[in-house]
Design an enzyme around this catalytic site. Structure first.
Site, mmCIF file in Angstrom:
data_model
loop_
_atom_site.group_PDB
_atom_site.id
_atom_site.type_symbol
_atom_site.label_atom_id
_atom_site.label_comp_id
_atom_site.label_asym_id
_atom_site.label_seq_id
_atom_site.Cartn_x
_atom_site.Cartn_y
_atom_site.Cartn_z
ATOM 1 N N GLU A 55 0.920 -1.566 0.139
ATOM 2 C CA GLU A 55 -0.359 0.006 -0.022
ATOM 3 C C GLU A 55 0.868 1.554 -0.002
ATOM 4 O OE1 GLU A 55 -2.248 -2.332 2.994
ATOM 5 O OE2 GLU A 55 -0.219 -2.611 2.259
ATOM 6 N N ASP A 79 -2.256 -4.726 3.884
ATOM 7 C CA ASP A 79 -2.025 -5.533 5.075
ATOM 8 C C ASP A 79 -2.852 -6.425 4.986
ATOM 9 O OD1 ASP A 79 -0.463 -3.229 5.736
ATOM 10 O OD2 ASP A 79 -2.514 -2.118 6.072
ATOM 11 N N ASP A 132 -6.014 -6.942 7.224
ATOM 12 C CA ASP A 132 -7.226 -7.351 7.628
ATOM 13 C C ASP A 132 -8.026 -7.313 6.241
ATOM 14 O OD1 ASP A 132 -6.764 -4.666 6.366
ATOM 15 O OD2 ASP A 132 -6.137 -3.668 8.876
ATOM 16 N N GLU A 139 -9.046 -4.117 5.144
ATOM 17 C CA GLU A 139 -8.989 -3.392 4.129
ATOM 18 C C GLU A 139 -7.644 -3.369 3.278
ATOM 19 O OE1 GLU A 139 -10.314 0.890 3.468
ATOM 20 O OE2 GLU A 139 -11.241 -1.025 5.145
ATOM 21 N N TYR A 183 1.719 -5.712 12.833
ATOM 22 C CA TYR A 183 0.614 -4.765 12.632
ATOM 23 C C TYR A 183 -0.371 -3.605 13.889
ATOM 24 C CZ TYR A 183 -3.256 -3.345 9.217
ATOM 25 O OH TYR A 183 -3.654 -2.936 8.084
ATOM 26 N N ARG A 222 -3.522 -2.502 13.786
ATOM 27 C CA ARG A 222 -5.087 -2.281 13.860
ATOM 28 C C ARG A 222 -4.850 -4.314 14.394
ATOM 29 N NH1 ARG A 222 -4.057 -0.030 8.924
ATOM 30 N NH2 ARG A 222 -4.359 2.666 9.588
ATOM 31 N N HIS A 248 -4.329 -11.795 14.319
ATOM 32 C CA HIS A 248 -3.322 -12.532 14.337
ATOM 33 C C HIS A 248 -3.038 -12.295 15.290
ATOM 34 C CE1 HIS A 248 -4.519 -14.951 10.751
ATOM 35 N NE2 HIS A 248 -4.509 -13.069 10.232
#
Length: 722
Positions: free
Chosen positions: A15, A88, A90, A92, A333, A335, A380
């Site tokens: 991203e 990522d 998740d 999103e 990560y 989030r 995770h």
């Protein structure tokens, strides 16, 4: 060592450019790593972009700003053997990967084998060499359940925003907006503000006794502040907790008269140690950080906003240039709502502790934590340092001050999880004050007070072993009590009755708002910070005294309209159930379109009715002020950021002015000139209140301290001098 190269190059897409630079360190020359700069497709801004008459299919397009990025990626892809989507982990990130497949035409490849390109999806929880190598070695398929969950959220939010906002424009005024999660957050803040406004303080009293270990038959009772030193080893303080057999609640001593009656009677009491309870108390370390707890702690300890915390955490995750200039991810990560920690990370943390502080600072057993929050199945790991041996001080020269502070928090919280509990020696002492005769009932109470025996309690603690507090400090205080034995006689040195008043519930801070949103299951880790930023950017909520969230007049007005006419949109339980439905989509338990249909039918029907039933709610207010440009009367209008003055001749005359707020009086007289009132003023940017004389500039009295609080404290102190 870099990942071993293959015969042909592969294009790795992430991203952000920072993430791309960091990953480039760990892959060989046969990999091209580039960035999509976030989403490459989105719904159109000029229209709803959703087929509400059909199956709710979104009409995605490539925004203008993303077209050069897509063109560049297509060019790089043309010479590549395959594409690795490394966004990522998740929902999103999964959606961004899916949109890349669509935008780059990877799902429309020709069927000829020599023209096909491999499409691989990789995920990782940290940007380290080991994690990247593992991910490339074990690619997986795109998880369409996660994509559908993100798509369902996007469609839901678009429907609410694009359908409700025009309603507010027509029935209230232009520039307003509504949101599925943001409106619930505003409601919480508005309802808390109204609790505060309706709150009525209630008086109550407490009584504390200063007692001395050695017997003093000729002691003199003291009730003023000139008492003996309470820090003396032979003296301690105890508070009244029981009268007769009745344990006191907060309002058991409701007024000064009752307090006086008790104090006067206790002058003749015999004071004896009734019970001494000694025990060992342990305090365990807290779990590692999740997104919400990191945001809460960063606000409390560092005064970082949720938005700033997530920005800094993103930087630490994507990579910081250290170790000779190479970028490396410092934390996992950011989030997540999981408390899980990898076995390797735990082992490394325990090795660090043993080598640095010795085995006594390593917990006897490996400590793990269970995730309790709803919808955590896709997250995770908790937020932790990627390398426990990389201490905050070792990387400090490479970090900005704010980055260092946040990394320090994350590192300490994680390391503390594998340390032993802090151990305290706790002592509780109950003291009896026995009266020789019954105390007359207080005239201010209906029931006669049991008066033959009064019980006072004192508690103390001394830290015996600091344990995890060595790394993760939490404010504690050693309170030492004298060595007391049961039946021991004590001498009263002083009785201190103290007046109190109940206080209203506090306004929400960003930390407490995130906490309540998470408790109710509203939003998910990725939504907390954007929600809080949005409600402030749109003028529904403002900061008060730099840390509290206070609703604006506009926020209250919009909230009231939504509560009255669209109760489901701002209902906490309804919004939480929608989050559960999104979780079910992510888990593959239900398709996404029926969930949207189930919501849209009743919503659209109610919206149609309200367009007919609801009249425009705002009325312009007249004033005596005359427009200095055209001479017509000025009127008070409402806008996105509250009331303002505008010319009644609009649109021929567009003169508008800021409406000055009437000064708020504290009800107190200026102590300097004794003529003006003390009023609430604000700094130039309006962010911080201060208190000054209404006669300024004739009187320049000003203070940062709220004189109402100071005045109340003075009154309370004076009333205790019985």
């Amino acid at each position: 060592m870099p990942v071993k190269s293959t015969t042909h190059k592969k294009l790795v897409i992430v991203e952000s450019p920072t993430k791309a630079r960091t990953i480039s360190r760990f892959v060989g020359g046969n990999f091209i790593v580039d960035s999509s700069y976030g989403h490459v497709r989105d719904l159109p801004r000029s229209k709803l972009g959703i087929d509400v008459e059909g199956d709710f299919t979104p009409q995605y397009l490539i925004p203008q700003k993303a077209r050069p990025v897509v063109a560049k990626l297509k060019k790089e892809m043309a010479d590549a053997e395959g594409v690795i989507l490394a966004t990522d982990e998740d929902r999103e990130g999964e959606a961004i990967a899916w949109h890349l497949i669509k935008a780059l035409g990877l799902d429309e490849q020709k069927t000829k084998k020599d023209k096909q390109k491999t499409i691989e999806r990789i995920v990782f929880h940290e940007i380290t060499e080991k994690a990247i190598k593992e991910a490339i070695a074990h690619p997986r398929d795109l998880d369409m359940n996660l994509v559908d969950a993100q798509q369902a959220r996007r469609v839901l939010d678009r429907i609410v925003g694009y359908k409700l906002s025009p309603f507010l424009w027509k029935k209230v005024f232009g520039g307003l907006s509504a949101g599925r999660v943001q409106s619930v957050a505003v409601r919480l803040i508005v309802e808390r503000e109204r609790e505060i406004e309706k709150f009525k303080p209630q008086e109550y009293w407490t009584i504390a006794a200063l007692l001395r270990k050695s017997q003093a038959p000729n002691h003199k009772l003291q009730t003023n502040s000139q008492s003996q030193n309470a820090d003396s080893p032979d003296e301690f303080e105890a508070k009244l907790i029981k009268i007769g057999d009745k344990t006191l609640d907060k309002f058991a001593i409701p007024d000064e008269n009752t307090a006086k009656t008790i104090v006067n009677a206790l002058d003749a009491a015999e004071w004896t140690v009734e019970r001494v309870d000694k025990k060992s108390v342990s305090k365990n370390p807290l779990p590692p950080y999740t997104t919400s707890t990191l945001q809460q702690d960063a606000f409390r300890r560092l005064r970082f906003s949720a938005k700033r915390t997530m920005m800094l955490a993103q930087q630490l995750y994507e990579g910081i240039a250290i170790d000779g200039g190479g970028s490396v991810g410092l934390i996992t990560y950011m989030r997540t709502d999981s408390l899980n920690m990898s076995a390797d990370a735990i082992s490394a943390g325990r090795d660090f502790l043993a080598g640095t502080f010795g085995e006594k600072y390593v917990s006897a057993e490996t400590r793990r934590f269970r995730t309790k929050s709803k919808g955590a199945q896709e997250a995770h790991e908790a937020i932790r340092p990627t390398d426990p041996f990389r201490t905050p001080e070792s990387v400090r020269p490479h970090l900005e001050p704010s980055q260092y502070k946040l990394y320090d928090l994350v590192w300490r919280r994680f390391i503390a999880t594998q340390m032993p509990a802090a151990i305290f020696d706790a002592t509780t002492v109950d003291v009896s004050a026995n009266l020789k005769s019954q105390l007359p009932s207080a005239s201010s109470t209906n029931d006669q007070l049991p008066t033959t025996n009064y019980t006072f309690r004192s508690t103390g603690q001394i830290m015996r072993f600091d344990g995890f507090l060595k790394i993760y400090p939490i404010k504690t205080e050693d309170i030492t009590l004298p060595d007391l034995t049961e039946k021991e006689r004590l001498a009263l040195q002083k009785l201190a009755p103290e007046q109190h008043f109940t206080i209203p519930p506090p306004r929400y801070t960003e930390a407490s708002l995130v906490k309540i949103l998470e408790q109710h299951g509203i939003g998910r880790p990725s939504t907390y910070a954007p929600t809080i930023s949005t409600i402030q950017d749109r003028g529904y909520v403002e900061r008060f005294e730099r840390k509290y969230l206070k609703p604006t007049e506009t926020g209250c007005m919009v909230n009231d309209i939504l509560v009255l006419h669209f109760p489901d949109i701002v209902d906490i339980e309804f919004t939480a159930r929608m989050e559960d439905r999104l979780d079910q989509i992510a888990e593959g338990q239900t398709p996404w379109a029926p969930v949207i249909k189930e919501f849209y039918g009743p919503f659209a029907k109610n919206l149609e009715q309200k367009y007919e039933e609801v009249q425009k709610t705002t009325v312009d207010e007249t004033t005596d002020e005359i427009c200095d440009k055209c001479g017509k009367p000025m009127i008070i209008k409402r806008g996105r950021f509250g009331k303002f003055l505008a010319c009644s001749g609009f649109p021929d005359c567009k003169n508008a002015k800021t409406l000055k707020k009437a000064p708020e009086s504290t009800g107190l007289v200026c102590p300097k000139c004794a003529q003006g009132d003390i009023i609430v003023r604000y700094t130039k940017k309006g962010r911080r209140p201060f208190y000054g004389c209404s006669r300024y500039p004739d009187c320049d009295y000003a203070t940062w301290d709220d004189p109402r609080k100071v005045h109340a404290m003075t009154d309370a102190r004076e009333s205790t001098s019985l």
